[in-house]
Scaffold this motif. Structure first.
Motif, PDB file in Angstrom:
ATOM      1  N   VAL A  77      11.360   6.729  -1.714  1.00  0.00           N
ATOM      2  CA  VAL A  77      10.279   7.705  -1.636  1.00  0.00           C
ATOM      3  C   VAL A  77      10.458   8.766  -2.714  1.00  0.00           C
ATOM      4  O   VAL A  77      11.557   8.998  -3.199  1.00  0.00           O
ATOM      5  CB  VAL A  77      10.223   8.389  -0.239  1.00  0.00           C
ATOM      6  CG1 VAL A  77       9.812   7.403   0.837  1.00  0.00           C
ATOM      7  CG2 VAL A  77      11.533   9.049   0.109  1.00  0.00           C
ATOM      8  N   THR A  95       5.963  10.603  -0.718  1.00  0.00           N
ATOM      9  CA  THR A  95       5.137   9.420  -0.970  1.00  0.00           C
ATOM     10  C   THR A  95       6.028   8.199  -1.171  1.00  0.00           C
ATOM     11  O   THR A  95       7.169   8.307  -1.611  1.00  0.00           O
ATOM     12  CB  THR A  95       4.252   9.600  -2.211  1.00  0.00           C
ATOM     13  OG1 THR A  95       5.088   9.880  -3.340  1.00  0.00           O
ATOM     14  CG2 THR A  95       3.260  10.736  -2.034  1.00  0.00           C
ATOM     15  N   GLY A  96       5.479   7.045  -0.855  1.00  0.00           N
ATOM     16  CA  GLY A  96       6.193   5.786  -1.041  1.00  0.00           C
ATOM     17  C   GLY A  96       5.225   4.624  -0.923  1.00  0.00           C
ATOM     18  O   GLY A  96       4.023   4.826  -0.716  1.00  0.00           O
ATOM     19  N   ASN A  97       5.750   3.407  -1.056  1.00  0.00           N
ATOM     20  CA  ASN A  97       4.940   2.198  -0.933  1.00  0.00           C
ATOM     21  C   ASN A  97       5.561   1.261   0.095  1.00  0.00           C
ATOM     22  O   ASN A  97       6.796   1.147   0.172  1.00  0.00           O
ATOM     23  CB  ASN A  97       4.826   1.474  -2.270  1.00  0.00           C
ATOM     24  CG  ASN A  97       3.997   2.247  -3.264  1.00  0.00           C
ATOM     25  OD1 ASN A  97       2.954   2.785  -2.926  1.00  0.00           O
ATOM     26  ND2 ASN A  97       4.464   2.316  -4.484  1.00  0.00           N
ATOM     27  N   ALA A 144       0.839  -1.209   0.000  1.00  0.00           N
ATOM     28  CA  ALA A 144       0.000   0.000   0.000  1.00  0.00           C
ATOM     29  C   ALA A 144       0.873   1.257   0.000  1.00  0.00           C
ATOM     30  O   ALA A 144       2.003   1.255   0.480  1.00  0.00           O
ATOM     31  CB  ALA A 144      -0.919   0.005   1.218  1.00  0.00           C
ATOM     32  N   SER A 145       0.318   2.326  -0.538  1.00  0.00           N
ATOM     33  CA  SER A 145       1.054   3.589  -0.570  1.00  0.00           C
ATOM     34  C   SER A 145       0.888   4.318   0.762  1.00  0.00           C
ATOM     35  O   SER A 145      -0.075   4.100   1.491  1.00  0.00           O
ATOM     36  CB  SER A 145       0.568   4.465  -1.723  1.00  0.00           C
ATOM     37  OG  SER A 145      -0.776   4.825  -1.514  1.00  0.00           O
ATOM     38  N   SER A 177       1.957   8.384   2.652  1.00  0.00           N
ATOM     39  CA  SER A 177       2.428   9.748   2.387  1.00  0.00           C
ATOM     40  C   SER A 177       2.464  10.544   3.676  1.00  0.00           C
ATOM     41  O   SER A 177       1.821  10.186   4.661  1.00  0.00           O
ATOM     42  CB  SER A 177       1.527  10.439   1.361  1.00  0.00           C
ATOM     43  OG  SER A 177       0.234  10.620   1.897  1.00  0.00           O
TER      44      SER A 177
END
Length: 124
Positions: A77, A90-92, A51-52, A54
Motif C-alpha cells: 500500500v 491506497t493499494g490494489n 482493482a484499486s 483506498s
C-alpha cells in the motif's frame, strides 16, 4: 440486636474500600485505537481483479505500521499524510483473486493496536 444495626454499616465500609482499591476508570489514561474510514469500494461491492482500493486512517497511528491483507495475502500500500493529520492509504487487489468474496483486512499500531476491514466481491 446491636449486631443487626452494625451489620449494614460494616457491609457499606467493605464495598467502599474495595471500590477505592481499584481507582476510578477516568483516572486511568485510555488507549486510543487507530480508526479507519471512507472505504472505497464500498462494503460488498463488486470489483474486478486487480482493482484499486483506498481508505483513510486516523492520525493516532504509526503510518509505517499499516498492514493490509486481502484474503490472507499481504498487499503493498501507499500511505500519504493529509493536511488533516490523517493518512490516505491506497493499494490494489491481487490479480489472482477471481470469482470470490475477499476481505480487505487492515491492522495498524498506535498506542494500541487497531484493526478493521471490509468485504468485496471480485468478479471473474
Amino acid at each position: 440486636m446491636k449486631l443487626f444495626s452494625v451489620l449494614p454499616l460494616l457491609m457499606l465500609t467493605m464495598v467502599t474500600s474495595q471500590t477505592w482499591a481499584y481507582g476510578s476508570s477516568s483516572s486511568q489514561k485510555a488507549c486510543q485505537k487507530p480508526g479507519f474510514s471512507d472505504f472505497d469500494p464500498a462494503d460488498k461491492a463488486e470489483v474486478s481483479p486487480g482493482a484499486s482500493f483506498s481508505f483513510l486512517a486516523s492520525g493516532v497511528l504509526d503510518p509505517s505500521s499499516i498492514s493490509v491483507t486481502v484474503k490472507g495475502q499481504p498487499v503493498e500500500v501507499a500511505v500519504k499524510e493529509l493536511p488533516s493529520k490523517r493518512y490516505a492509504v491506497t493499494g490494489n487487489l491481487p490479480e489472482a483473486l477471481k470469482g470470490d468474496y475477499a476481505r480487505i483486512a487492515i491492522s495498524a499500531q498506535g498506542k494500541c493496536k487497531g484493526s478493521d476491514g471490509w468485504l468485496v466481491k471480485i468478479t471473474e
